[in-house]
Design a protein around this motif. Structure first.
Motif, PDB file in Angstrom:
ATOM      1  N   TYR A   6      62.102 -13.539  71.192  1.00  0.00           N
ATOM      2  CA  TYR A   6      61.484 -14.862  71.092  1.00  0.00           C
ATOM      3  C   TYR A   6      60.566 -15.040  72.301  1.00  0.00           C
ATOM      4  O   TYR A   6      60.892 -14.598  73.397  1.00  0.00           O
ATOM      5  N   TYR A   7      59.423 -15.682  72.073  1.00  0.00           N
ATOM      6  CA  TYR A   7      58.518 -15.916  73.189  1.00  0.00           C
ATOM      7  C   TYR A   7      57.899 -17.301  73.079  1.00  0.00           C
ATOM      8  O   TYR A   7      57.874 -17.917  72.016  1.00  0.00           O
ATOM      9  N   LYS A   8      57.431 -17.775  74.215  1.00  0.00           N
ATOM     10  CA  LYS A   8      56.767 -19.077  74.289  1.00  0.00           C
ATOM     11  C   LYS A   8      55.608 -18.938  75.265  1.00  0.00           C
ATOM     12  O   LYS A   8      55.763 -18.383  76.351  1.00  0.00           O
ATOM     13  N   LEU A   9      54.447 -19.438  74.853  1.00  0.00           N
ATOM     14  CA  LEU A   9      53.277 -19.467  75.728  1.00  0.00           C
ATOM     15  C   LEU A   9      52.994 -20.915  76.086  1.00  0.00           C
ATOM     16  O   LEU A   9      52.979 -21.776  75.209  1.00  0.00           O
ATOM     17  N   GLU A  10      52.772 -21.180  77.362  1.00  0.00           N
ATOM     18  CA  GLU A  10      52.452 -22.532  77.831  1.00  0.00           C
ATOM     19  C   GLU A  10      51.179 -22.482  78.660  1.00  0.00           C
ATOM     20  O   GLU A  10      51.091 -21.703  79.604  1.00  0.00           O
ATOM     21  N   ARG A  11      50.220 -23.324  78.310  1.00  0.00           N
ATOM     22  CA  ARG A  11      48.989 -23.413  79.100  1.00  0.00           C
ATOM     23  C   ARG A  11      49.263 -24.336  80.296  1.00  0.00           C
ATOM     24  O   ARG A  11      49.735 -25.451  80.141  1.00  0.00           O
ATOM     25  N   LEU A  12      48.979 -23.840  81.478  1.00  0.00           N
ATOM     26  CA  LEU A  12      49.192 -24.595  82.708  1.00  0.00           C
ATOM     27  C   LEU A  12      47.971 -25.469  82.994  1.00  0.00           C
ATOM     28  O   LEU A  12      46.877 -25.199  82.491  1.00  0.00           O
ATOM     29  N   PRO A  13      48.126 -26.519  83.815  1.00  0.00           N
ATOM     30  CA  PRO A  13      47.026 -27.451  84.077  1.00  0.00           C
ATOM     31  C   PRO A  13      45.740 -26.782  84.587  1.00  0.00           C
ATOM     32  O   PRO A  13      44.654 -27.235  84.293  1.00  0.00           O
ATOM     33  N   TYR A  14      45.856 -25.704  85.317  1.00  0.00           N
ATOM     34  CA  TYR A  14      44.673 -25.048  85.865  1.00  0.00           C
ATOM     35  C   TYR A  14      44.128 -23.958  84.935  1.00  0.00           C
ATOM     36  O   TYR A  14      43.244 -23.203  85.312  1.00  0.00           O
ATOM     37  N   GLY A  15      44.659 -23.870  83.702  1.00  0.00           N
ATOM     38  CA  GLY A  15      44.097 -22.989  82.690  1.00  0.00           C
ATOM     39  C   GLY A  15      44.832 -21.688  82.451  1.00  0.00           C
ATOM     40  O   GLY A  15      44.621 -21.031  81.442  1.00  0.00           O
ATOM     41  N   SER A  16      45.681 -21.277  83.362  1.00  0.00           N
ATOM     42  CA  SER A  16      46.441 -20.044  83.166  1.00  0.00           C
ATOM     43  C   SER A  16      47.493 -20.254  82.080  1.00  0.00           C
ATOM     44  O   SER A  16      47.788 -21.377  81.688  1.00  0.00           O
TER      45      SER A  16
END
Length: 75
Positions: A6-16
């Motif tokens: 299982y995986y999860k991708l999260e966009r951080l406030p600075y774009g990463s």
């Protein structure tokens, strides 16, 4: 039989993008120590991140793995 990861991708406030991945669904959904944690630069595409994830996990678990996306929101 395929190993489910299982995986999860999260966009951080600075774009990463932050990636969590584990064979334990609860760890990815609720937090905890993931098998794989990495932050990618904002220039990395989702397809690059998934290919990198799969390569690393195949080295650990063998060729037969299945990636299941638990991301919500901006993917």
């Amino acid at each position: 039989m395929a190993t489910t990861i299982y995986y999860k991708l999260e966009r951080l406030p600075y774009g990463s993008i932050r990636r969590y991945a584990s064979s334990d669904k609860d760890i990815v959904q609720k937090g905890g120590y993931p098998v794989l944690f990495q932050i990618y630069g904002k220039q990395c595409s989702k397809s690059y991140i998934l290919a990198d994830t799969k390569l690393v996990l195949q080295q650990k678990y063998g060729q037969d793995i299945e990636l299941v996306d638990l991301s919500v929101g901006d993917k």
